[in-house]
Design a protein around this motif. Structure first.
Motif: not given
Length: 385
Positions: A61, A67, A111
């Motif tokens: 990420s 994300r 993430p």
């Protein structure tokens, strides 16, 4: 921030009821399966899978700088694998599914943890930490819900857990619209401790990592063996009694963490609550070590449980302050996540080395020492954050 806290709580709901309740029930129902051995193997390989995949997807990420898409993919994959658990009628297949499920779960969790560092300013990190205290409380509540008599005859309770997780995580993905925070994406000034003439332990990030590891070792030890210790004092102490104490501590810790986190934001003292709660956790452990009766034993555990829950919640948000490189935030938080998995590998050996010979008192004194060291590490940080 409230939607984000709900999503993090969904992450706790994703694994707490399954690992603590549904998985043991699932393994026990398999004919010819060695329950304890299977659960031990599942816990060991699951912890390794979780540790490695959390670092991997945190790094991924970081690299993609997206994300949200990783969180969504992890939510879908982990939910699908969780729903498939009832169809595993062999222990080896079940363990394989757990490895893959941990992979998908940490595709979502890694993430998600880093996203807060990208979008929530430092002046609100204390409030965020207080909200994060909801996660273990809601995780425990979800376990109580899926094991009620209403769902006792439902053969696919994992599907109910997956539905709860989707309902809790999806809102932040589809309705969350954080204000851009460009300053949170810029590298921080050179931190004290990164100079070549300073030891590595002077680095605030390393100190925060070590402090959390020490408190997590104490917390994991108490979580695993608390009932056995209570019963050593009172053989009539039941599982429901322990569950009620857990529930009270987790529920009350939410309100205290919110108040303490808000106070740390207003006063600009983000580390002070961590120092105080680590010290209070040590005090609770010492009370437990020298408790003359059950009343003192429960009081000591309440002090420890409340302090450690607040410490871990606030630490999760304040860690985002000390990571100096936003472009590797996800990877670095994956390394911090090792403090959640490594204690499960250390804790059994500590207990086996001390309790049979010296009793639980010696274990509690040792754990109190670890909590005191954690407090000293934070108290003597060369630079306040």
């Amino acid at each position: 921030m409230y939607l984000y806290a709900l999503a993090v709580s969904g992450g706790a709901v994703a694994y707490m009821p399954f690992l603590t309740l549904l998985l043991p029930l699932r393994v026990s129902a398999m004919p010819g399966t060695e329950v304890l051995a299977t659960l031990a193997i599942a816990a060991f390989v699951g912890a390794i899978s979780a540790s490695l995949s959390n670092i991997l997807f945190g790094w991924a990420s970081d690299r993609t700088q997206r994300r949200r898409i990783w969180i969504l993919a992890g939510l879908l994959l982990s939910s699908a694998l969780l729903v498939s658990m009832p169809y595993a009628h062999d222990a080896n297949i079940l363990i394989g599914l757990i490895i893959c499920w941990q992979f998908g779960l940490n595709m979502m969790l890694a993430p998600l943890a880093a996203w807060a560092g990208d979008t929530i300013p430092d002046v609100q990190k204390g409030m965020l930490g207080g909200l994060l205290a909801l996660a273990p409380a809601l995780g425990a509540l979800s376990g109580a819900i899926v094991t009620t008599d209403i769902f006792a005859g439902f053969a696919h309770r994992e599907a109910l857990v997956a539905l709860l997780v989707v309902c809790m995580v999806a809102p932040v993905l589809f309705f969350g619209n954080p204000v851009p925070m460009p300053h949170l994406l810029r590298p921080k000034d050179n931190e004290v401790g990164q100079a070549e003439d300073n030891p590595p332990t002077a680095n605030p990030a390393i100190r925060m990592w070590l402090a959390r590891l020490l408190v997590q070792i104490a917390e994991a030890s108490l979580f695993a063996f608390l009932l056995l210790w209570f019963r050593s004092l009172d053989p009539g102490f039941g599982e429901n009694d322990a569950a009620n104490i857990f529930a009270v501590v987790l529920g009350f810790s939410v309100f205290v963490a919110l108040a303490v986190g808000s106070w740390s934001d207003r006063t600009g003292k983000p580390i002070m609550p961590l120092i105080l709660t680590a010290s209070l956790a040590a005090g609770g452990l010492l009370i437990m070590a020298w408790a003359p009766d059950m009343a003192f034993a429960i009081a000591g555990y309440v002090a420890f449980g409340l302090a450690s829950s607040i410490f871990l919640a606030l630490h999760s948000s304040q860690t985002l302050r000390v990571l100096p490189r936003p472009h590797t935030r996800g990877r670095d938080l994956g390394i911090f996540n090792l403090t959640n998995t490594v204690p499960s590998l250390i804790m059994p050996w500590l207990t086996m080395a001390l309790v049979p010979t010296y009793g639980f008192d010696a274990l509690f004194v040792l754990l109190a020492g670890l909590a005191i060291i954690a407090s000293i590490l934070l108290m003597t940080m060369p630079r306040r954050i």
